[in-house]
Design an enzyme around this catalytic site. Structure first.
Site, PDB file in Angstrom:
ATOM      1  N   ASP A 176      -5.064  -6.846   5.964  1.00 60.07           N
ATOM      2  CA  ASP A 176      -6.294  -6.144   5.594  1.00 60.07           C
ATOM      3  C   ASP A 176      -7.386  -7.181   5.306  1.00 60.07           C
ATOM      4  OD1 ASP A 176      -8.084  -4.248   4.757  1.00 60.07           O
ATOM      5  OD2 ASP A 176      -6.990  -3.651   2.953  1.00 60.07           O
ATOM      6  N   ASP A 216     -10.549  -8.695   8.076  1.00 64.22           N
ATOM      7  CA  ASP A 216     -11.970  -8.597   7.726  1.00 64.22           C
ATOM      8  C   ASP A 216     -12.611  -9.978   7.699  1.00 64.22           C
ATOM      9  OD1 ASP A 216     -12.121  -5.888   7.632  1.00 64.22           O
ATOM     10  OD2 ASP A 216     -12.695  -5.741   5.524  1.00 64.22           O
ATOM     11  N   ASP A 243      -2.627 -18.187   1.839  1.00 64.82           N
ATOM     12  CA  ASP A 243      -3.779 -18.872   1.228  1.00 64.82           C
ATOM     13  C   ASP A 243      -4.294 -19.976   2.145  1.00 64.82           C
ATOM     14  OD1 ASP A 243      -1.239 -19.805   0.673  1.00 64.82           O
ATOM     15  OD2 ASP A 243      -1.742 -20.679  -1.255  1.00 64.82           O
ATOM     16  N   LYS A 285       3.831 -15.320   2.415  1.00 57.93           N
ATOM     17  CA  LYS A 285       3.741 -16.058   1.154  1.00 57.93           C
ATOM     18  C   LYS A 285       5.184 -16.343   0.734  1.00 57.93           C
ATOM     19  CE  LYS A 285       1.320 -17.651  -2.355  1.00 57.93           C
ATOM     20  NZ  LYS A 285       0.489 -18.858  -2.224  1.00 57.93           N
ATOM     21  N   TYR A 334       0.816  -1.219   0.000  1.00 55.60           N
ATOM     22  CA  TYR A 334       0.000   0.000   0.000  1.00 55.60           C
ATOM     23  C   TYR A 334       0.848   1.268   0.000  1.00 55.60           C
ATOM     24  CZ  TYR A 334      -3.893  -3.119   1.168  1.00 55.60           C
ATOM     25  OH  TYR A 334      -4.827  -4.115   1.162  1.00 55.60           O
TER      26      TYR A 334
END
Ligand code: NAD
Length: 364
Positions: free
Chosen positions: A248, A252, A224, A192, A143
């Protein structure tokens, strides 16, 4: 009088001012019961700041926040400002204040109370007993890396750089080990590393720090796999730490296990004890001004402030227990009530929680 703490209060937009007022009522009771003092300074952020000051993040707000020990925020945004250009959008104020205050560690608890399992969209046996914390790195990664957009033969090209410096990883991972220590001492670091170089550095730093926290059980997991396991068997998790974008998404996902956004708090921490505390939910313009918003998420955010910024663990635990007891007794605001006609309003919910806090202190 005992200790004194300065709080910058940013009520924001929509239901923000309504739920923040209730969290402050709870803090007033804590002042009385604990013999501490909270001095409040109000400032503007988001839509209200755009309307009254011409910018979503006035300098006065930044200055006040810098002078305080912690910030309590409601929520920002609403349809009135949806079509504004980026620099005049409420969310720009939110991103700006996180950056200004160096808030690099975002803590998002997700918990399922037994009396609330019916609210989740997942099966009771999957969600019953869930109690986890996602810790998201908030100021680095994809980001904030360099962004490029250019044309080449055949069409446009866009890229976002995913960049992490070792010190950025180290400070968030240390936080995570410390938070895990306050919980059940199990930490999962999510990355990852089979594909991303930034993840390989992340994993190396985690492994370097792990021996300093021998009491915390550490596990690495690919993002994942973590996303799948959160839905399949969420009870296996206690504390999860991960970089900005993975966090992020996973935070959620984790919050939706509980099915009740009006109840989830969050903390965004800087170095030292400073932090900004806010509910996970938005400004809920559809119910603003009706007196029916669920104040629990903001009250629990204030409890996180007591715990992480002021070191008042006993008061924080009393608030959490009071919220649990009130919900267990069947009291519900409209968003979580099965029978909407029996739902209580924002103020009544708070009064019940305050009465319960007082009785917890009397019993102690
Ligand atoms: P939202 O969280 O505001 O609302 C989603 C739904 O949940 C609505 O039906 C709302 O009524 C309900 N809800 C949310 N909080 C509640 C509470 N405390 N009590 C009872 N019901 C509650 O999300 P949205 O509708 O997507 O966004 C509305 C505005 O909020 C937008 O402008 C958005 O940009 C902004 N927003 C701000 C933040 C923030 O300030 N951190 C976060 C998310 C969204």
């Amino acid at each position: 009088m005992g200790q004194s703490f300065k709080i910058t209060v940013l009520p924001g937009d929509g239901i923000g001012p309504e739920v923040v007022a209730e969290a402050l009522n709870v803090l007033q009771v804590v002042e009385e019961l604990e013999g501490v003092s909270f001095s409040l300074e109000y400032a503007k952020l988001g839509g209200i700041a755009i309307d009254e000051e011409g910018t979503p993040l006035p300098q006065d707000t930044i200055d006040k926040a810098h002078r305080s020990d912690a910030v309590l925020l409601g929520a920002v945004g609403g349809p009135k400002w949806d079509n504004n250009p980026a620099h005049l959008r409420p969310e720009t104020g939110l991103l700006g204040i996180r950056k200004e205050l160096g808030l690099y560690a975002n803590l998002r608890p997700a918990f399922m109370l037994d009396c609330m399992v019916g609210v989740s969209s997942l099966k009771e046996e999957v969600v019953k007993g869930v109690d986890l914390m996602v810790i998201r790195e908030l100021t680095g990664g994809l980001y904030f890396g360099e962004k490029k957009r250019y044309a080449e033969e055949g069409g446009e090209v866009a890229s976002d750089e995913m960049i992490y410096h070792e010190h950025e990883i180290e400070r968030i991972v240390r936080r995570a080990f410390e938070v895990a220590r306050l919980r059940s001492k199990r930490l999962v670091s999510v990355d990852k590393a089979n594909v991303l170089e930034s993840s390989r550095l992340w994993r190396k730093v985690v492994d370097r720090l792990a021996p300093e926290y021998p009491d915390v059980e550490l596990r690495h997991q690919l993002v994942d796999s973590c996303a799948m396991e959160l839905i399949r068997y969420p009870k296996q998790f206690d504390t999860i730490v991960t970089e900005n974008m993975f966090g992020d998404i996973l935070s959620d996902e984790a919050s939706m296990l509980t099915g009740s956004i009006g109840m989830l708090p969050s903390a965004s921490l800087a170095d030292g004890n400073f932090g900004l505390y806010e509910p996970v939910h938005g400004s809920a313009p559809d119910i603003a001004g009706k007196g029916i918003a669920n104040p629990t998420a903001t009250i629990l955010s204030a409890a996180m402030m007591l715990k992480y910024s002021f070191g008042m663990e006993k008061a924080a635990a009393a608030i959490e227990k009071a919220v649990h007891n009130v919900l267990n007794s069947g009291v519900r605001t409209g968003d979580i009530a099965e029978n909407k006609e029996e739902a209580v309003g924002t103020k009544e919910m708070t009064s019940k929680i305050i009465a319960e806090i007082r009785s917890i202190y009397v019993q102690a």
